[in-house]
Design a protein around this motif. Structure first.
Motif, PDB file in Angstrom:
ATOM      1  N   THR A  73       1.077  -1.222  -0.028  1.00 51.01           N
ATOM      2  CA  THR A  73      -0.283   0.043   0.079  1.00 51.01           C
ATOM      3  C   THR A  73       0.590   0.908  -0.232  1.00 51.01           C
ATOM      4  OG1 THR A  73      -0.311   0.197   2.873  1.00 51.01           O
ATOM      5  CG2 THR A  73      -1.647  -1.269   1.272  1.00 51.01           C
ATOM      6  N   CYS A  74       0.225   2.548  -0.377  1.00 53.26           N
ATOM      7  CA  CYS A  74       0.775   4.097  -0.289  1.00 53.26           C
ATOM      8  C   CYS A  74      -0.056   4.606  -0.900  1.00 53.26           C
ATOM      9  CB  CYS A  74       1.782   4.153  -1.872  1.00 53.26           C
ATOM     10  SG  CYS A  74       0.832   2.967  -3.648  1.00 53.26           S
ATOM     11  N   SER A  75       0.688   6.188  -0.090  1.00 52.69           N
ATOM     12  CA  SER A  75      -0.721   6.618  -0.654  1.00 52.69           C
ATOM     13  C   SER A  75      -0.414   7.591  -1.828  1.00 52.69           C
ATOM     14  CB  SER A  75      -0.372   8.037   0.543  1.00 52.69           C
ATOM     15  OG  SER A  75       1.159   8.211   0.698  1.00 52.69           O
ATOM     16  N   ASN A  76       0.918   7.273  -2.382  1.00 48.39           N
ATOM     17  CA  ASN A  76       1.559   8.477  -3.989  1.00 48.39           C
ATOM     18  C   ASN A  76       2.877   8.154  -3.882  1.00 48.39           C
ATOM     19  OD1 ASN A  76       4.323  10.316  -1.740  1.00 48.39           O
ATOM     20  ND2 ASN A  76       2.534  10.774  -1.332  1.00 48.39           N
ATOM     21  N   ILE A  77       3.348   8.654  -5.123  1.00 44.08           N
ATOM     22  CA  ILE A  77       4.432   7.649  -6.103  1.00 44.08           C
ATOM     23  C   ILE A  77       5.841   7.924  -4.601  1.00 44.08           C
ATOM     24  CG2 ILE A  77       5.073   9.888  -6.818  1.00 44.08           C
ATOM     25  CD1 ILE A  77       5.229   6.355  -8.350  1.00 44.08           C
ATOM     26  N   THR A  78       6.073   8.724  -4.671  1.00 43.35           N
ATOM     27  CA  THR A  78       7.353   9.008  -3.340  1.00 43.35           C
ATOM     28  C   THR A  78       7.267   7.870  -2.617  1.00 43.35           C
ATOM     29  OG1 THR A  78       6.458  11.147  -2.083  1.00 43.35           O
ATOM     30  CG2 THR A  78       7.288  11.243  -3.849  1.00 43.35           C
ATOM     31  N   ASP A  79       6.270   6.904  -2.309  1.00 41.24           N
ATOM     32  CA  ASP A  79       6.364   5.370  -1.041  1.00 41.24           C
ATOM     33  C   ASP A  79       7.197   4.799  -1.859  1.00 41.24           C
ATOM     34  OD1 ASP A  79       4.910   7.630   0.624  1.00 41.24           O
ATOM     35  OD2 ASP A  79       2.865   6.628   0.589  1.00 41.24           O
ATOM     36  N   CYS A  80       6.828   4.912  -3.189  1.00 41.85           N
ATOM     37  CA  CYS A  80       7.176   3.141  -4.211  1.00 41.85           C
ATOM     38  C   CYS A  80       8.865   2.874  -3.887  1.00 41.85           C
ATOM     39  CB  CYS A  80       6.236   3.012  -5.149  1.00 41.85           C
ATOM     40  SG  CYS A  80       4.269   3.315  -5.014  1.00 41.85           S
ATOM     41  N   ASP A  81       9.329   1.983  -4.371  1.00 48.40           N
ATOM     42  CA  ASP A  81      10.282   1.383  -4.621  1.00 48.40           C
ATOM     43  C   ASP A  81      10.848   1.822  -6.353  1.00 48.40           C
ATOM     44  OD1 ASP A  81      13.232   0.951  -5.136  1.00 48.40           O
ATOM     45  OD2 ASP A  81      12.473  -1.018  -3.882  1.00 48.40           O
ATOM     46  N   THR A  82      11.087   2.969  -6.433  1.00 50.83           N
ATOM     47  CA  THR A  82      10.733   3.361  -8.043  1.00 50.83           C
ATOM     48  C   THR A  82      12.952   3.853  -8.320  1.00 50.83           C
ATOM     49  OG1 THR A  82      11.169   5.978  -7.556  1.00 50.83           O
ATOM     50  CG2 THR A  82       9.386   5.030  -8.123  1.00 50.83           C
ATOM     51  N   ILE A  83      13.454   3.116  -7.619  1.00 51.05           N
ATOM     52  CA  ILE A  83      15.115   2.618  -7.924  1.00 51.05           C
ATOM     53  C   ILE A  83      15.234   1.231  -8.225  1.00 51.05           C
ATOM     54  CG2 ILE A  83      17.276   2.534  -6.854  1.00 51.05           C
ATOM     55  CD1 ILE A  83      16.853   4.314  -5.158  1.00 51.05           C
ATOM     56  N   THR A  84      14.760   0.097  -7.460  1.00 49.25           N
ATOM     57  CA  THR A  84      14.436  -1.505  -7.644  1.00 49.25           C
ATOM     58  C   THR A  84      13.274  -1.465  -8.984  1.00 49.25           C
ATOM     59  OG1 THR A  84      14.884  -1.873  -5.498  1.00 49.25           O
ATOM     60  CG2 THR A  84      14.163  -3.245  -7.347  1.00 49.25           C
TER      61      THR A  84
END
Length: 212
Positions: A73-84
């Motif tokens: 679960t997340c609230s916005n894109i900055t919560d997600c692991d966008t490096i992996t």
């Protein structure tokens, strides 16, 4: 009553101290509060006497933060692991979660490119939905395609790699081309040798110019 008040105050004071004593990821801790006060979605884990702050299940350490994995679960894109997963985004109505962006499919813990999507190597392509998917490195714009001898039936009939066509639901190299071990097509015979030699000459010339 006064004694009860002192006990409550002492408990509150301990909690405040626990929260204020923030510990970064991989730092030594004694309670979960040590960790979560500094890094949300972390916990104090390990054997007694050697516990450290680690990201909880569903999150991955990125720098000093715990970022959400695909499906978390997340609230916005900055919560997600966008490096992996650079193609991960926070989507959904109501309860949102980190998912692969349009044009990408989740393959285990990663986002892989669908057919027709830009790639740099065959490992970028989704080989679960399309088993024979490869990165067409011969195309002007490198994209994921169905490899030679792969199934190109239905909507995949136009997804064969450069210098090949879909014949009887199989991608086949065009006349004058042969299949490579990477399931692409290359010039065959003397013409292919001439092209290879020409490329070597150009590369050698470039090296000589740099030397002198």
């Amino acid at each position: 009553m006064f004694r009860y008040t002192l006990v409550v105050a002492a408990i509150l004071l301990v909690n405040v101290l626990e929260w204020s004593h923030g510990v970064a990821l991989d730092g030594t801790c004694t309670t979960a509060q040590n960790c979560t006060g500094t890094t949300p979605n972390s916990d104090c884990t390990g054997a007694d006497g050697s516990k450290t702050c680690k990201c909880i299940t569903g999150y991955t350490k990125q720098g000093t933060a715990c970022k959400a994995n695909l499906g978390t679960t997340c609230s916005n894109i900055t919560d997600c692991d966008t490096i992996t997963n650079p193609k991960s985004e926070c989507t959904g109505s109501g309860t949102k979660s980190c998912t692969c962006a349009t044009g990408y499919t989740q393959q285990e813990t990663l986002c892989k490119a669908d057919l027709g999507i830009v790639c740099t190597a065959s490992t970028d392509c989704d080989t679960v939905t399309t088993t024979d998917a490869v990165c067409d490195l011969n195309a002007d714009s490198k994209i994921c395609a169905v490899g030679v001898d792969g199934d190109c039936s239905g909507s995949k009939s136009t997804k064969c790699p450069t210098s090949s066509t879909c014949v009887s639901n199989k991608c086949a190299c065009s006349t004058g081309y042969t299949a490579t071990t990477t399931k692409l097509c290359s010039k065959s015979g003397a013409e292919g040798l001439v092209n290879t030699m020409s490329m070597l000459v150009l590369l050698t010339s470039g090296i000589m110019v740099k030397i002198f």
